[in-house]
Design a protein around this motif. Structure first.
Motif, mmCIF file in Angstrom:
data_model
loop_
_atom_site.group_PDB
_atom_site.id
_atom_site.type_symbol
_atom_site.label_atom_id
_atom_site.label_comp_id
_atom_site.label_asym_id
_atom_site.label_seq_id
_atom_site.Cartn_x
_atom_site.Cartn_y
_atom_site.Cartn_z
ATOM 1 N N ALA A 182 2.462 6.596 -7.244
ATOM 2 C CA ALA A 182 1.353 7.768 -7.357
ATOM 3 C C ALA A 182 1.976 9.316 -7.146
ATOM 4 N N ARG A 183 2.425 9.020 -6.508
ATOM 5 C CA ARG A 183 3.584 10.574 -5.732
ATOM 6 C C ARG A 183 4.276 10.504 -7.167
ATOM 7 N N ASP A 227 2.336 1.326 -3.096
ATOM 8 C CA ASP A 227 1.513 2.253 -4.645
ATOM 9 C C ASP A 227 1.047 3.509 -3.986
ATOM 10 N N HIS A 228 1.198 4.281 -3.503
ATOM 11 C CA HIS A 228 1.483 5.094 -2.792
ATOM 12 C C HIS A 228 1.990 5.982 -3.376
ATOM 13 N N LEU A 229 4.081 5.829 -3.346
ATOM 14 C CA LEU A 229 4.925 6.288 -3.689
ATOM 15 C C LEU A 229 4.728 6.366 -4.852
ATOM 16 N N SER A 255 0.958 -1.326 -0.015
ATOM 17 C CA SER A 255 0.003 0.383 -0.269
ATOM 18 C C SER A 255 0.823 1.155 -0.029
ATOM 19 N N GLU A 256 1.958 0.685 1.232
ATOM 20 C CA GLU A 256 2.819 2.559 0.572
ATOM 21 C C GLU A 256 3.658 2.558 -0.476
#
Length: 105
Positions: A49-50, A45-47, A42-43
């Motif tokens: 996207a950023r 995926d967030h990174l 999850s982390e």
């Protein structure tokens, strides 16, 4: 003879159950590691996207002046030459008059 075989199988089953629940690499550790993997995914995926967002912003800044101008206006408050800048300030709340103390006069 049958009792000895049954006893041997029972002891073997208990030994395997002990290793499964309390031994090295037991089920609790496996479950904890699976949760850690999900959290890390999850982390990640967030990174990712950023990073895509930052990459797009860098491409915009390299290609054209429109993105640079927009950033200068929004973040730095810059105004073009010949433009008129209007700043709207919210009204202050009306002050409530304090009651007059007649005894102190």
């Amino acid at each position: 003879m049958f009792r000895w075989i049954l006893l041997l199988l029972t002891i073997t089953l208990l030994g395997l159950q002990y290793r499964l629940w309390f031994g090295e690499a037991n089920l609790r550790e496996v479950w904890a590691l699976q949760q850690e993997i999900e959290r890390q995914r999850s982390e990640n995926d967030h990174l990712v996207a950023r990073n895509h967002q930052l990459d797009a912003e860098v491409k915009d800044l390299k290609q054209g002046l429109a993105a640079l101008e927009e950033r200068a206006r929004n973040e730095l408050g810059m105004v073009k030459q010949g433009e008129t800048f209007f700043q709207l300030v919210p009204a202050l709340p009306q002050a409530v008059p304090l009651p007059i103390d007649k005894k102190s006069n």
